[in-house]
Design a protein around this motif. Structure first.
Motif, PDB file in Angstrom:
ATOM      1  N   GLU A 105       0.817  -1.212   0.000  1.00 31.84           N
ATOM      2  CA  GLU A 105       0.000   0.000   0.000  1.00 31.84           C
ATOM      3  C   GLU A 105       0.851   1.263   0.000  1.00 31.84           C
ATOM      4  OE1 GLU A 105      -2.448  -3.361   1.491  1.00 31.84           O
ATOM      5  OE2 GLU A 105      -0.432  -2.637   1.869  1.00 31.84           O
ATOM      6  N   TRP A 106       1.943   1.281   0.769  1.00 33.54           N
ATOM      7  CA  TRP A 106       2.798   2.473   0.798  1.00 33.54           C
ATOM      8  C   TRP A 106       3.486   2.685  -0.540  1.00 33.54           C
ATOM      9  CZ3 TRP A 106       1.257   5.524   4.217  1.00 33.54           C
ATOM     10  CH2 TRP A 106       0.950   5.116   5.514  1.00 33.54           C
ATOM     11  N   ALA A 107       3.883   1.603  -1.191  1.00 34.42           N
ATOM     12  CA  ALA A 107       4.506   1.727  -2.509  1.00 34.42           C
ATOM     13  C   ALA A 107       3.506   2.255  -3.531  1.00 34.42           C
ATOM     14  CB  ALA A 107       5.064   0.379  -2.958  1.00 34.42           C
ATOM     15  N   GLU A 108       2.274   1.764  -3.454  1.00 32.88           N
ATOM     16  CA  GLU A 108       1.247   2.239  -4.379  1.00 32.88           C
ATOM     17  C   GLU A 108       0.895   3.694  -4.103  1.00 32.88           C
ATOM     18  OE1 GLU A 108      -1.471   1.986  -7.567  1.00 32.88           O
ATOM     19  OE2 GLU A 108       0.303   0.837  -6.976  1.00 32.88           O
ATOM     20  N   ALA A 109       0.889   4.082  -2.838  1.00 35.84           N
ATOM     21  CA  ALA A 109       0.618   5.479  -2.502  1.00 35.84           C
ATOM     22  C   ALA A 109       1.683   6.394  -3.095  1.00 35.84           C
ATOM     23  CB  ALA A 109       0.549   5.652  -0.989  1.00 35.84           C
ATOM     24  N   ALA A 110       2.942   5.989  -2.999  1.00 36.08           N
ATOM     25  CA  ALA A 110       4.019   6.804  -3.574  1.00 36.08           C
ATOM     26  C   ALA A 110       3.856   6.928  -5.079  1.00 36.08           C
ATOM     27  CB  ALA A 110       5.373   6.191  -3.227  1.00 36.08           C
ATOM     28  N   ARG A 111       3.488   5.825  -5.727  1.00 38.32           N
ATOM     29  CA  ARG A 111       3.307   5.860  -7.178  1.00 38.32           C
ATOM     30  C   ARG A 111       2.146   6.761  -7.570  1.00 38.32           C
ATOM     31  NH1 ARG A 111       0.561   3.823 -11.365  1.00 38.32           N
ATOM     32  NH2 ARG A 111      -0.972   2.754 -10.065  1.00 38.32           N
ATOM     33  N   ARG A 112       1.038   6.633  -6.857  1.00 36.16           N
ATOM     34  CA  ARG A 112      -0.142   7.425  -7.216  1.00 36.16           C
ATOM     35  C   ARG A 112       0.015   8.900  -6.867  1.00 36.16           C
ATOM     36  NH1 ARG A 112      -5.638   3.779  -6.697  1.00 36.16           N
ATOM     37  NH2 ARG A 112      -4.873   2.039  -7.966  1.00 36.16           N
ATOM     38  N   GLU A 113       0.756   9.186  -5.807  1.00 37.35           N
ATOM     39  CA  GLU A 113       1.025  10.588  -5.486  1.00 37.35           C
ATOM     40  C   GLU A 113       1.854  11.248  -6.578  1.00 37.35           C
ATOM     41  OE1 GLU A 113       2.743  10.189  -1.643  1.00 37.35           O
ATOM     42  OE2 GLU A 113       0.794   9.981  -0.622  1.00 37.35           O
ATOM     43  N   ALA A 114       2.664  10.454  -7.269  1.00 41.08           N
ATOM     44  CA  ALA A 114       3.508  10.988  -8.338  1.00 41.08           C
ATOM     45  C   ALA A 114       2.794  11.035  -9.681  1.00 41.08           C
ATOM     46  CB  ALA A 114       4.779  10.147  -8.466  1.00 41.08           C
ATOM     47  N   THR A 115       1.944  10.028  -9.950  1.00 46.90           N
ATOM     48  CA  THR A 115       1.358   9.925 -11.287  1.00 46.90           C
ATOM     49  C   THR A 115      -0.151  10.114 -11.325  1.00 46.90           C
ATOM     50  OG1 THR A 115       1.045   7.522 -11.119  1.00 46.90           O
ATOM     51  CG2 THR A 115       3.185   8.310 -11.909  1.00 46.90           C
ATOM     52  N   GLY A 116      -0.806  10.098 -10.177  1.00 46.12           N
ATOM     53  CA  GLY A 116      -2.253  10.190 -10.147  1.00 46.12           C
ATOM     54  C   GLY A 116      -2.898   8.819 -10.049  1.00 46.12           C
ATOM     55  N   ALA A 117      -4.206   8.820  -9.781  1.00 43.19           N
ATOM     56  CA  ALA A 117      -4.954   7.574  -9.620  1.00 43.19           C
ATOM     57  C   ALA A 117      -6.068   7.525 -10.650  1.00 43.19           C
ATOM     58  CB  ALA A 117      -5.553   7.494  -8.214  1.00 43.19           C
ATOM     59  N   PRO A 118      -6.001   6.589 -11.601  1.00 40.19           N
ATOM     60  CA  PRO A 118      -7.072   6.491 -12.594  1.00 40.19           C
ATOM     61  C   PRO A 118      -8.375   6.018 -11.968  1.00 40.19           C
ATOM     62  CG  PRO A 118      -5.585   4.629 -12.785  1.00 40.19           C
ATOM     63  CD  PRO A 118      -4.972   5.567 -11.782  1.00 40.19           C
ATOM     64  N   VAL A 119      -9.480   6.430 -12.546  1.00 36.82           N
ATOM     65  CA  VAL A 119     -10.813   6.047 -12.077  1.00 36.82           C
ATOM     66  C   VAL A 119     -11.474   5.212 -13.160  1.00 36.82           C
ATOM     67  CG1 VAL A 119     -13.094   6.918 -11.429  1.00 36.82           C
ATOM     68  CG2 VAL A 119     -11.034   8.072 -10.590  1.00 36.82           C
ATOM     69  N   ASP A 120     -12.135   4.117 -12.784  1.00 39.51           N
ATOM     70  CA  ASP A 120     -12.739   3.245 -13.778  1.00 39.51           C
ATOM     71  C   ASP A 120     -13.871   3.970 -14.510  1.00 39.51           C
ATOM     72  OD1 ASP A 120     -15.548   2.111 -12.652  1.00 39.51           O
ATOM     73  OD2 ASP A 120     -14.158   2.435 -10.996  1.00 39.51           O
ATOM     74  N   PRO A 121     -14.161   3.576 -15.757  1.00 37.74           N
ATOM     75  CA  PRO A 121     -15.134   4.304 -16.578  1.00 37.74           C
ATOM     76  C   PRO A 121     -16.515   4.435 -15.947  1.00 37.74           C
ATOM     77  CG  PRO A 121     -13.855   2.796 -17.935  1.00 37.74           C
ATOM     78  CD  PRO A 121     -13.491   2.494 -16.509  1.00 37.74           C
TER      79      PRO A 121
END
Length: 350
Positions: free
Chosen positions: A309-325
């Motif tokens: 979860e912490w690794a994913e948080a770092a990635r999403r803080e840098a690139t954003g979080a996509p939302v499903d259609p």
């Protein structure tokens, strides 16, 4: 970006008449889920929260009251508030009690769906304390070898701080998966993993559209998951005077006006009430480093709870979080209905 999602969630909640504490707590909890890759409990819950606030199930302007304070314990009547507000307020009181007594436990009644349990455990860890969170929910999980819904997904979360590291963070449902994960897989058209859900006869299925109940965690040893769910039921529902899961209105309706009356239990523990802070931190470091250094199976990697979860948080803080259609479509409908600016975010599978 995450900031844009936060803005839109707050705007939509405010537009339906939620007070400032409710807006802040609900948005904070949803963004915790989305930031850490727990998309089933992230911003995709916003349309549901707007609906239940609008239709009356959740009190838009609650008056929360603490009572029965007795040393290290207290009871919180949430006045049918949004569950995130109830849990954050309960944990805030638990940490205040723990600051004075070493441990603080708060039973919460008249609450509602609160989203990711880990968000509230983390609130304690951010203050240097161990946080524990339990909550019951409506019946959707069969018993081990059962063929009918009995327990809710009944989550357990625990966050443990130690210097120089992100907290050790466990956030799990006592079902094999949370029901929101099934809904997410339906929206994405994906098959579920084996042995996590069942059809109406209790038979395992990987077809998200055929799911009528979830399996307890543990697969062939699901009695363990069912037992943990029962423990959560006792601490969160029975201890707070609330109804067990099989007597709670379902999250999805059709009655979205009547409060559901969920129970919860939060606890904060101050480590230095039991052992020196340096001893505790050294022990945590030795344990976690030893865990991460444990030999993995071929093609696998050993991780401590929270590492992913912490690794994913770092990635999403840098690139954003996509939302499903499907969720993005619901966001656009909310924006049109309440005259809001649609969120400028990436659309994709999550």
């Amino acid at each position: 970006m995450l900031g844009e999602l936060d803005r839109f969630c707050r705007a939509a909640l405010a537009a339906v008449g939620a007070d400032a504490p409710t807006v802040d707590a609900a948005a904070r909890a949803m963004l915790h889920g989305t930031r850490h890759g727990v998309d089933s409990h992230g911003v995709r819950l916003l349309p549901h929260y707007v609906t239940v606030l609008n239709e009356g199930r959740v009190n838009r302007r609650p008056t929360l009251a603490v009572s029965r304070e007795n040393g290290a314990t207290a009871s919180l009547d949430a006045d049918h508030a949004h569950g995130a507000l109830a849990a954050y307020v309960g944990m805030e009181r638990a940490t205040e009690i723990a600051a004075a007594n070493g441990i603080g436990a708060v039973s919460i009644r008249n609450s509602s769906h609160f989203g990711p349990a880990g968000a509230f455990a983390l609130a304690a860890a951010e203050k240097g304390m161990i946080g524990v969170v339990l909550c019951n929910s409506d019946s959707f999980v069969r018993l081990h070898d059962g063929a009918a819904r009995f327990h809710g997904t009944n989550p357990i979360a625990c966050a443990v701080p130690f210097a120089g590291e992100r907290p050790w963070l466990l956030d799990m449902a006592t079902s094999a998966v949370p029901y929101n994960r099934v809904q997410l897989y339906r929206s994405l058209g994906r098959e579920l993993p084996e042995a996590v859900a069942s059809d109406g006869a209790g038979r395992d299925t990987t077809d998200a559209e055929a799911v009528e109940m979830l399996a307890p965690v543990g697969a062939a040893f699901g009695f363990k998951g069912a037992g943990l769910a029962g423990m959560v039921e006792i601490f969160s529902a029975i201890l707070s005077g609330m109804a067990p899961g099989f007597d709670i209105l379902p999250m999805g309706g059709p009655d979205l006006a009547t409060p559901r009356g969920l129970g919860a239990f939060v606890m904060a523990v101050r480590p230095d009430a039991f052992v020196g802070r340096e001893v505790f931190e050294a022990g945590m470091r030795r344990y976690v480093e030893g865990l991460r250094a444990s030999p993995p199976r071929p093609g696998s990697r050993v991780m401590a709870p929270g590492d992913r979860e912490w690794a994913e948080a770092a990635r999403r803080e840098a690139t954003g979080a996509p939302v499903d259609p499907e969720t993005m479509k619901e966001f656009q409908e909310l924006a049109k209905r309440y005259g809001l600016a649609s969120p400028a975010i990436e659309i994709g599978g999550t």
